[in-house]
Design an enzyme around this catalytic site. Sequence first.
Site, PDB file in Angstrom:
ATOM      1  N   CYS A  59       0.816  -1.224   0.000  1.00 40.00           N
ATOM      2  CA  CYS A  59       0.000   0.000   0.000  1.00 40.00           C
ATOM      3  C   CYS A  59       0.845   1.267   0.000  1.00 40.00           C
ATOM      4  O   CYS A  59       0.351   2.342  -0.341  1.00 40.00           O
ATOM      5  CB  CYS A  59      -0.939   0.006   1.197  1.00 40.00           C
ATOM      6  SG  CYS A  59      -2.051  -1.388   1.160  1.00 40.00           S
TER       7      CYS A  59
ATOM      8  N   HIS B 295      -4.028   7.030   2.124  1.00 42.10           N
ATOM      9  CA  HIS B 295      -4.286   5.675   1.624  1.00 42.10           C
ATOM     10  C   HIS B 295      -5.680   5.251   2.082  1.00 42.10           C
ATOM     11  O   HIS B 295      -6.110   5.576   3.187  1.00 42.10           O
ATOM     12  CB  HIS B 295      -3.221   4.720   2.187  1.00 42.10           C
ATOM     13  CG  HIS B 295      -3.502   3.282   1.894  1.00 42.10           C
ATOM     14  ND1 HIS B 295      -3.814   2.827   0.631  1.00 42.10           N
ATOM     15  CD2 HIS B 295      -3.550   2.183   2.708  1.00 42.10           C
ATOM     16  CE1 HIS B 295      -4.024   1.514   0.682  1.00 42.10           C
ATOM     17  NE2 HIS B 295      -3.869   1.108   1.927  1.00 42.10           N
TER      18      HIS B 295
ATOM     19  N   ASN C 246     -10.071  -0.910  -1.214  1.00 45.63           N
ATOM     20  CA  ASN C 246      -8.626  -0.714  -1.077  1.00 45.63           C
ATOM     21  C   ASN C 246      -7.940  -1.300  -2.315  1.00 45.63           C
ATOM     22  O   ASN C 246      -7.902  -2.522  -2.482  1.00 45.63           O
ATOM     23  CB  ASN C 246      -8.163  -1.422   0.210  1.00 45.63           C
ATOM     24  CG  ASN C 246      -6.680  -1.273   0.459  1.00 45.63           C
ATOM     25  OD1 ASN C 246      -5.934  -0.785  -0.391  1.00 45.63           O
ATOM     26  ND2 ASN C 246      -6.228  -1.712   1.621  1.00 45.63           N
TER      27      ASN C 246
HETATM   28  O1  UT7 Z   1      -4.027  -1.508   3.170  1.00 42.21           O
HETATM   29  C1  UT7 Z   1      -3.169  -2.359   3.864  1.00 42.21           C
HETATM   30  C2  UT7 Z   1      -3.288  -2.174   5.306  1.00 42.21           C
HETATM   31  N1  UT7 Z   1      -4.505  -2.764   5.790  1.00 42.21           N
HETATM   32  C3  UT7 Z   1      -5.230  -2.119   6.673  1.00 42.21           C
HETATM   33  O2  UT7 Z   1      -4.916  -1.003   7.041  1.00 42.21           O
HETATM   34  C4  UT7 Z   1      -6.416  -2.859   7.249  1.00 42.21           C
HETATM   35  C5  UT7 Z   1      -6.470  -2.683   8.742  1.00 42.21           C
HETATM   36  N2  UT7 Z   1      -7.532  -3.434   9.382  1.00 42.21           N
HETATM   37  C6  UT7 Z   1      -8.840  -3.126   9.247  1.00 42.21           C
HETATM   38  O3  UT7 Z   1      -9.192  -2.259   8.487  1.00 42.21           O
HETATM   39  C7  UT7 Z   1      -9.831  -3.838  10.141  1.00 42.21           C
HETATM   40  O4  UT7 Z   1      -9.152  -4.569  11.131  1.00 42.21           O
HETATM   41  C8  UT7 Z   1     -10.770  -4.798   9.375  1.00 42.21           C
HETATM   42  C9  UT7 Z   1     -11.751  -3.982   8.535  1.00 42.21           C
HETATM   43  C10 UT7 Z   1      -9.970  -5.728   8.475  1.00 42.21           C
HETATM   44  C11 UT7 Z   1     -11.600  -5.630  10.353  1.00 42.21           C
HETATM   45  O5  UT7 Z   1     -12.296  -4.803  11.261  1.00 42.21           O
HETATM   46  P1  UT7 Z   1     -12.227  -5.056  12.840  1.00 42.21           P
HETATM   47  O6  UT7 Z   1     -13.110  -4.078  13.478  1.00 42.21           O
HETATM   48  O7  UT7 Z   1     -10.777  -5.048  13.224  1.00 42.21           O
HETATM   49  O8  UT7 Z   1     -12.869  -6.473  12.960  1.00 42.21           O
HETATM   50  P2  UT7 Z   1     -12.239  -7.859  13.461  1.00 42.21           P
HETATM   51  O9  UT7 Z   1     -11.251  -8.378  12.485  1.00 42.21           O
HETATM   52  O10 UT7 Z   1     -11.822  -7.739  14.876  1.00 42.21           O
HETATM   53  O11 UT7 Z   1     -13.517  -8.755  13.442  1.00 42.21           O
HETATM   54  C12 UT7 Z   1     -14.656  -8.469  14.246  1.00 42.21           C
HETATM   55  C13 UT7 Z   1     -15.687  -9.532  13.951  1.00 42.21           C
HETATM   56  C14 UT7 Z   1     -15.117 -10.957  14.023  1.00 42.21           C
HETATM   57  O12 UT7 Z   1     -16.117 -11.780  14.591  1.00 42.21           O
HETATM   58  P3  UT7 Z   1     -15.990 -12.282  16.119  1.00 42.21           P
HETATM   59  O13 UT7 Z   1     -14.692 -13.021  16.171  1.00 42.21           O
HETATM   60  O14 UT7 Z   1     -15.993 -11.017  16.926  1.00 42.21           O
HETATM   61  O15 UT7 Z   1     -17.184 -13.123  16.277  1.00 42.21           O
HETATM   62  C15 UT7 Z   1     -14.925 -11.313  12.581  1.00 42.21           C
HETATM   63  O16 UT7 Z   1     -14.988 -12.695  12.344  1.00 42.21           O
HETATM   64  O17 UT7 Z   1     -16.190  -9.363  12.624  1.00 42.21           O
HETATM   65  C16 UT7 Z   1     -16.077 -10.601  11.920  1.00 42.21           C
HETATM   66  N3  UT7 Z   1     -15.836 -10.344  10.506  1.00 42.21           N
HETATM   67  C17 UT7 Z   1     -16.830 -10.130   9.639  1.00 42.21           C
HETATM   68  N4  UT7 Z   1     -18.168 -10.102   9.777  1.00 42.21           N
HETATM   69  C18 UT7 Z   1     -18.904  -9.834   8.688  1.00 42.21           C
HETATM   70  C19 UT7 Z   1     -14.664 -10.262   9.859  1.00 42.21           C
HETATM   71  N5  UT7 Z   1     -14.872 -10.007   8.571  1.00 42.21           N
HETATM   72  C20 UT7 Z   1     -16.203  -9.920   8.399  1.00 42.21           C
HETATM   73  C21 UT7 Z   1     -17.027  -9.661   7.299  1.00 42.21           C
HETATM   74  N6  UT7 Z   1     -18.369  -9.629   7.474  1.00 42.21           N
HETATM   75  N7  UT7 Z   1     -16.535  -9.434   6.060  1.00 42.21           N
END
Ligand code: UT7
Length: 337
Positions: free
Chosen positions: A118, A259, A289
């Site tokens: 990125c 970004h 992204n």
């Molecule tokens: O560009 C390169 C650099 N990348 C980034 O900067 C990305 C950085 N990370 C993020 O943007 C966020 O961490 C994400 C958008 C990827 C995820 O958001 P989050 O608030 O950190 O969620 P999480 O990964 O902690 O997941 C929360 C819950 C989980 O369920 P449980 O374990 O709490 O039951 C996930 O399994 O959301 C669930 N989950 C989803 N639910 C519905 C994960 N992906 C999805 C999805 N739809 N697509």
Amino acid sequence: MKIEDRIYAGITGVGKFFPENVVTNHDMEKRVKTNHDWIVDRTGIHERRFAEPGTGASDLAMPAIQQAMDMAGAKPDEIDCIICCTITPDTVFPSASCLIQEKMGATNAWAFDLSAACSGWVYGMVVADSLIRAGSHRKVMVVGVDVMTAILNMNDRNTCVLFGDGAGATLVERLPDGEVGIMDSVLGSDGAGGKHLYMPAGGSVRPASHETVEAGEHYVVQEGKAVFRAAVDGMAKISLEVLERIGATGDDVDLFVPHQANLRIIDYARKKAKLPMSKVMVTIDKYGNTTAGTIPTSLRIAAEEKRVKKGDMVLISTFGAGFTWGASALRWSAPSL
Ligand code: UT7
């Protein structure tokens, strides 16, 4: 040295290209267990573009390059160097840059790919700035392109909803004496963050084999929370750092082009720099992204929407896999569209 005595490089042309196929969050609901509201709340993404299978990074880049060349009024044989910033080149080698060099007929250019995920385009722009300020180059084509669908596991909801395909291109050019362009930049890397966002196979440690393909190791793996924590602090910190280095504050910034990985990361960074939302480019809602593509495509959209004009102060900031990060402050040098 007085500011006007320095050689300056500036962005004199910018272009973008996205595939036609719009994939909404509701379309993604048919692929994996997810829902529109979760994706919008957690990321800010409403839709993204997916390229046809078999599309190369160089194919996606060419229309963007043509737009950038037209905007700058440059001819292919005037290009000294092509830097294609991508983690999804057409082939591991030869480089996407060499393919681009042939496709655009840039017969006087040398060409290489730059891998910084990125942060790719920001790294590439800083390399171009350095080549120009060293006095050896006048026109460098810096492309930020990724065909993320080539490396996404469409059954993994943690990653497949986040990314899209897209290409941005910028002509970085030596400016006439006395004109100010790219003012300063801050770059960094921390390899300790590599384990949080990577592709396990397809390199020299785990070359492609039946086993790696069966195990789906040629797909992006992301530990979202760990990347989020590092990115949210990282992007805010470097945005402030580059402003401080040039003796500016958020008040001096006309447009912030971050970004586009997550609207919450963007929002945190702009608040830290005390920037109102009206000065921030947000394109993640429509395109997701696009990795190395997010910043140059957002710059083109800013030019199309007349949100930036010659002389404006633009703040750019990124954070990505590696970990890698970078921020730049520049005066906009391209003509109005
Ligand atoms: O560009 C390169 C650099 N990348 C980034 O900067 C990305 C950085 N990370 C993020 O943007 C966020 O961490 C994400 C958008 C990827 C995820 O958001 P989050 O608030 O950190 O969620 P999480 O990964 O902690 O997941 C929360 C819950 C989980 O369920 P449980 O374990 O709490 O039951 C996930 O399994 O959301 C669930 N989950 C989803 N639910 C519905 C994960 N992906 C999805 C999805 N739809 N697509």
